[in-house]
Scaffold this motif. Sequence first.
Motif, PDB file in Angstrom:
ATOM      1  N   CYS A  15       0.839  -1.203   0.000  1.00  9.91           N
ATOM      2  CA  CYS A  15       0.000   0.000   0.000  1.00  9.91           C
ATOM      3  C   CYS A  15       0.872   1.250   0.000  1.00  9.91           C
ATOM      4  CB  CYS A  15      -0.931   0.004   1.206  1.00  9.91           C
ATOM      5  SG  CYS A  15      -2.187  -1.293   1.135  1.00  9.91           S
ATOM      6  N   LYS A  18       1.997   1.817  -3.513  1.00 10.10           N
ATOM      7  CA  LYS A  18       0.899   2.320  -4.351  1.00 10.10           C
ATOM      8  C   LYS A  18       0.661   3.804  -4.086  1.00 10.10           C
ATOM      9  CE  LYS A  18      -1.727  -1.962  -4.761  1.00 10.10           C
ATOM     10  NZ  LYS A  18      -2.994  -2.645  -4.404  1.00 10.10           N
ATOM     11  N   VAL A  63      -6.438   4.267  -1.248  1.00  8.14           N
ATOM     12  CA  VAL A  63      -5.606   3.058  -1.153  1.00  8.14           C
ATOM     13  C   VAL A  63      -5.716   2.425   0.229  1.00  8.14           C
ATOM     14  CG1 VAL A  63      -3.235   2.175  -1.274  1.00  8.14           C
ATOM     15  CG2 VAL A  63      -3.987   3.918  -2.888  1.00  8.14           C
TER      16      VAL A  63
END
Length: 71
Positions: A15, A18, A63
């Motif tokens: 995460c 991202k 996210v």
Amino acid sequence: MKKTYKLENLDCANCAAKIENAIKETEGVVNASVSFMTQKLTIETEADIDEIMAKIKKIIHAVEPDCEIIF
């Protein structure tokens, strides 16, 4: 301008990656780094930081919904 913020409740390294990639693609951001180990976000920007932070908050919550930026 370069700023560093604490991220709270960032749960995984994937995460973090991202989030970092999405922030780097944001208009006005020169560079960004998200460290899962230290739970920190470092942003380098040429634009107004308040305008950029609104966009970054949306990216982070998309996210990682439980993640918060500590100012």
